[in-house]
Design a protein around this motif. Sequence first.
Motif, PDB file in Angstrom:
ATOM      1  N   GLY A 119      32.826  40.860  91.626  1.00  0.00           N
ATOM      2  CA  GLY A 119      34.205  40.607  92.007  1.00  0.00           C
ATOM      3  C   GLY A 119      34.324  39.618  93.157  1.00  0.00           C
ATOM      4  O   GLY A 119      35.224  38.776  93.183  1.00  0.00           O
ATOM      5  N   LEU A 120      33.395  39.711  94.101  1.00  0.00           N
ATOM      6  CA  LEU A 120      33.408  38.797  95.245  1.00  0.00           C
ATOM      7  C   LEU A 120      33.093  37.373  94.805  1.00  0.00           C
ATOM      8  O   LEU A 120      33.603  36.407  95.387  1.00  0.00           O
ATOM      9  CB  LEU A 120      32.405  39.275  96.304  1.00  0.00           C
ATOM     10  CG  LEU A 120      32.580  40.723  96.786  1.00  0.00           C
ATOM     11  CD1 LEU A 120      31.595  41.030  97.915  1.00  0.00           C
ATOM     12  CD2 LEU A 120      34.011  40.981  97.243  1.00  0.00           C
ATOM     13  N   THR A 121      32.273  37.249  93.757  1.00  0.00           N
ATOM     14  CA  THR A 121      31.972  35.921  93.210  1.00  0.00           C
ATOM     15  C   THR A 121      33.236  35.287  92.632  1.00  0.00           C
ATOM     16  O   THR A 121      33.527  34.110  92.883  1.00  0.00           O
ATOM     17  CB  THR A 121      30.892  36.024  92.124  1.00  0.00           C
ATOM     18  OG1 THR A 121      29.687  36.520  92.712  1.00  0.00           O
ATOM     19  CG2 THR A 121      30.619  34.673  91.479  1.00  0.00           C
ATOM     20  N   VAL A 122      33.995  36.052  91.866  1.00  0.00           N
ATOM     21  CA  VAL A 122      35.228  35.524  91.279  1.00  0.00           C
ATOM     22  C   VAL A 122      36.217  35.136  92.373  1.00  0.00           C
ATOM     23  O   VAL A 122      36.864  34.083  92.303  1.00  0.00           O
ATOM     24  CB  VAL A 122      35.855  36.550  90.312  1.00  0.00           C
ATOM     25  CG1 VAL A 122      37.180  36.024  89.771  1.00  0.00           C
ATOM     26  CG2 VAL A 122      34.903  36.854  89.166  1.00  0.00           C
ATOM     27  N   LEU A 123      36.351  35.970  93.405  1.00  0.00           N
ATOM     28  CA  LEU A 123      37.262  35.650  94.496  1.00  0.00           C
ATOM     29  C   LEU A 123      36.832  34.376  95.217  1.00  0.00           C
ATOM     30  O   LEU A 123      37.670  33.564  95.625  1.00  0.00           O
ATOM     31  CB  LEU A 123      37.331  36.818  95.478  1.00  0.00           C
ATOM     32  CG  LEU A 123      38.230  37.978  95.039  1.00  0.00           C
ATOM     33  CD1 LEU A 123      37.922  39.232  95.847  1.00  0.00           C
ATOM     34  CD2 LEU A 123      39.697  37.595  95.184  1.00  0.00           C
ATOM     35  N   SER A 124      35.538  34.190  95.375  1.00  0.00           N
ATOM     36  CA  SER A 124      35.036  32.965  96.004  1.00  0.00           C
ATOM     37  C   SER A 124      35.393  31.745  95.168  1.00  0.00           C
ATOM     38  O   SER A 124      35.743  30.683  95.703  1.00  0.00           O
ATOM     39  CB  SER A 124      33.514  33.057  96.198  1.00  0.00           C
ATOM     40  OG  SER A 124      33.173  34.121  97.056  1.00  0.00           O
ATOM     41  N   TRP A 125      35.308  31.883  93.845  1.00  0.00           N
ATOM     42  CA  TRP A 125      35.719  30.795  92.954  1.00  0.00           C
ATOM     43  C   TRP A 125      37.198  30.471  93.165  1.00  0.00           C
ATOM     44  O   TRP A 125      37.595  29.311  93.154  1.00  0.00           O
ATOM     45  CB  TRP A 125      35.481  31.174  91.505  1.00  0.00           C
ATOM     46  CG  TRP A 125      34.046  31.159  91.081  1.00  0.00           C
ATOM     47  CD1 TRP A 125      32.971  30.725  91.802  1.00  0.00           C
ATOM     48  CD2 TRP A 125      33.528  31.589  89.824  1.00  0.00           C
ATOM     49  NE1 TRP A 125      31.816  30.864  91.074  1.00  0.00           N
ATOM     50  CE2 TRP A 125      32.131  31.385  89.863  1.00  0.00           C
ATOM     51  CE3 TRP A 125      34.102  32.123  88.687  1.00  0.00           C
ATOM     52  CZ2 TRP A 125      31.301  31.705  88.785  1.00  0.00           C
ATOM     53  CZ3 TRP A 125      33.281  32.444  87.612  1.00  0.00           C
ATOM     54  CH2 TRP A 125      31.888  32.237  87.660  1.00  0.00           C
ATOM     55  N   MET A 126      38.021  31.511  93.330  1.00  0.00           N
ATOM     56  CA  MET A 126      39.454  31.300  93.523  1.00  0.00           C
ATOM     57  C   MET A 126      39.716  30.489  94.789  1.00  0.00           C
ATOM     58  O   MET A 126      40.582  29.605  94.816  1.00  0.00           O
ATOM     59  CB  MET A 126      40.189  32.644  93.607  1.00  0.00           C
ATOM     60  CG  MET A 126      40.095  33.492  92.366  1.00  0.00           C
ATOM     61  SD  MET A 126      40.841  32.702  90.929  1.00  0.00           S
ATOM     62  CE  MET A 126      40.367  33.872  89.659  1.00  0.00           C
ATOM     63  N   ILE A 127      38.997  30.801  95.853  1.00  0.00           N
ATOM     64  CA  ILE A 127      39.154  30.047  97.097  1.00  0.00           C
ATOM     65  C   ILE A 127      38.826  28.580  96.858  1.00  0.00           C
ATOM     66  O   ILE A 127      39.557  27.677  97.280  1.00  0.00           O
ATOM     67  CB  ILE A 127      38.251  30.627  98.199  1.00  0.00           C
ATOM     68  CG1 ILE A 127      38.748  32.018  98.618  1.00  0.00           C
ATOM     69  CG2 ILE A 127      38.210  29.698  99.418  1.00  0.00           C
ATOM     70  CD1 ILE A 127      37.837  32.719  99.596  1.00  0.00           C
ATOM     71  N   TYR A 128      37.726  28.329  96.144  1.00  0.00           N
ATOM     72  CA  TYR A 128      37.325  26.947  95.885  1.00  0.00           C
ATOM     73  C   TYR A 128      38.362  26.213  95.035  1.00  0.00           C
ATOM     74  O   TYR A 128      38.781  25.102  95.360  1.00  0.00           O
ATOM     75  CB  TYR A 128      35.965  26.915  95.191  1.00  0.00           C
ATOM     76  CG  TYR A 128      35.540  25.515  94.790  1.00  0.00           C
ATOM     77  CD1 TYR A 128      35.074  24.612  95.751  1.00  0.00           C
ATOM     78  CD2 TYR A 128      35.643  25.090  93.471  1.00  0.00           C
ATOM     79  CE1 TYR A 128      34.717  23.322  95.387  1.00  0.00           C
ATOM     80  CE2 TYR A 128      35.285  23.802  93.105  1.00  0.00           C
ATOM     81  CZ  TYR A 128      34.821  22.924  94.062  1.00  0.00           C
ATOM     82  OH  TYR A 128      34.479  21.649  93.718  1.00  0.00           O
ATOM     83  N   LEU A 129      38.788  26.863  93.959  1.00  0.00           N
ATOM     84  CA  LEU A 129      39.697  26.199  93.024  1.00  0.00           C
ATOM     85  C   LEU A 129      41.098  26.000  93.587  1.00  0.00           C
ATOM     86  O   LEU A 129      41.734  24.975  93.350  1.00  0.00           O
ATOM     87  CB  LEU A 129      39.786  27.015  91.730  1.00  0.00           C
ATOM     88  CG  LEU A 129      38.541  27.025  90.849  1.00  0.00           C
ATOM     89  CD1 LEU A 129      38.666  28.085  89.767  1.00  0.00           C
ATOM     90  CD2 LEU A 129      38.318  25.650  90.222  1.00  0.00           C
ATOM     91  N   LEU A 130      41.589  26.989  94.340  1.00  0.00           N
ATOM     92  CA  LEU A 130      42.978  26.965  94.760  1.00  0.00           C
ATOM     93  C   LEU A 130      43.187  26.445  96.178  1.00  0.00           C
ATOM     94  O   LEU A 130      44.301  26.043  96.523  1.00  0.00           O
ATOM     95  CB  LEU A 130      43.570  28.369  94.639  1.00  0.00           C
ATOM     96  CG  LEU A 130      43.657  28.877  93.199  1.00  0.00           C
ATOM     97  CD1 LEU A 130      43.909  30.387  93.185  1.00  0.00           C
ATOM     98  CD2 LEU A 130      44.745  28.157  92.439  1.00  0.00           C
ATOM     99  N   GLU A 131      42.154  26.448  96.989  1.00  0.00           N
ATOM    100  CA  GLU A 131      42.300  25.963  98.355  1.00  0.00           C
ATOM    101  C   GLU A 131      41.466  24.716  98.633  1.00  0.00           C
ATOM    102  O   GLU A 131      41.957  23.733  99.188  1.00  0.00           O
ATOM    103  CB  GLU A 131      41.940  27.074  99.357  1.00  0.00           C
ATOM    104  CG  GLU A 131      42.895  28.252  99.312  1.00  0.00           C
ATOM    105  CD  GLU A 131      42.616  29.280 100.395  1.00  0.00           C
ATOM    106  OE1 GLU A 131      43.575  29.970 100.789  1.00  0.00           O
ATOM    107  OE2 GLU A 131      41.459  29.388 100.846  1.00  0.00           O
ATOM    108  N   ILE A 132      40.210  24.743  98.239  1.00  0.00           N
ATOM    109  CA  ILE A 132      39.342  23.618  98.540  1.00  0.00           C
ATOM    110  C   ILE A 132      39.691  22.393  97.699  1.00  0.00           C
ATOM    111  O   ILE A 132      39.681  21.257  98.169  1.00  0.00           O
ATOM    112  CB  ILE A 132      37.861  23.997  98.313  1.00  0.00           C
ATOM    113  CG1 ILE A 132      37.516  25.263  99.114  1.00  0.00           C
ATOM    114  CG2 ILE A 132      36.944  22.833  98.716  1.00  0.00           C
ATOM    115  CD1 ILE A 132      37.738  25.158 100.588  1.00  0.00           C
ATOM    116  N   THR A 133      40.011  22.598  96.415  1.00  0.00           N
ATOM    117  CA  THR A 133      40.301  21.466  95.535  1.00  0.00           C
ATOM    118  C   THR A 133      41.756  21.011  95.585  1.00  0.00           C
ATOM    119  O   THR A 133      42.152  20.136  94.851  1.00  0.00           O
ATOM    120  CB  THR A 133      39.931  21.802  94.064  1.00  0.00           C
ATOM    121  OG1 THR A 133      40.750  22.901  93.623  1.00  0.00           O
ATOM    122  CG2 THR A 133      38.469  22.184  93.954  1.00  0.00           C
ATOM    123  N   GLY A 134      42.549  21.680  96.419  1.00  0.00           N
ATOM    124  CA  GLY A 134      43.909  21.195  96.639  1.00  0.00           C
ATOM    125  C   GLY A 134      44.951  21.680  95.668  1.00  0.00           C
ATOM    126  O   GLY A 134      46.004  21.068  95.546  1.00  0.00           O
TER     127      GLY A 134
END
Length: 253
Positions: free
Chosen positions: A235-250
Amino acid sequence: MYQFFVSPGQIHKDDKSVMIYGPDVNHIKNVLRMRAGEELSVSNGVDGREYRCGIQRIEEDRVVCELRFVKEDRVELPCRVHLFQALPKGDKMELIVQKAVELGVYRIQPIASKRCIVKLDDKKAMSKVSRWQGIAEAAAKQSRRAIIPEVASVSDFSQGVKAAQKMEVKLIPYELAQDTAKTAELLQGIAPGQDIAVFIGPEGGFEPSEITLALESGVEPITLGRRILRTETAGLTVLSWMIYLLEITGKRR
């Protein structure tokens, strides 16, 4: 800077005052040993804002603060991630709750799936949920969240799938899912404002009948890579992906 949560009614914008009541008073006074003039922040858990305050005085049953300015920058993920976490062994759920809150989860739904080793009666379940909620609150304060994510009452898998029906995106990491391109497509299609359900199985995974129910209900299987992850990692892996996709990539807005 220390953060505390208050109700909207405790923030008085007209006279620029903020009142803190309850257990936080003792924590500020006797644990943190804060004094008049020191700065802290509060959130009301509703509008996503951070209110910066200076302590004016510490009384017996309240801390009176001066509202100095409002920080408008949003700290919450632009989508609402609902983690449907099957009950793990031991105290792993405490770690999952703490880290999921730090990573931006919106809500945690504990699930009693068929392969869960842990079996909770109603009394034990209520006690566990109360403790997990306390952990969520502490983690929200530590990570400067604008809300305290809810840890819901324990439900069974079918109830969880039913609750997820109204959400725009429904995902279930599955060891037999190998289509990385499909996984990437699903994740990249997530847009700000959506509700996302993520189902995570227990140590032995979900039973085939549960996977079938999920797929028939529109839950999409995804792969987390070539390695098998523990339940407390998935679950923490999926949440980390969300941070990357929704915050880091703009994609925040």
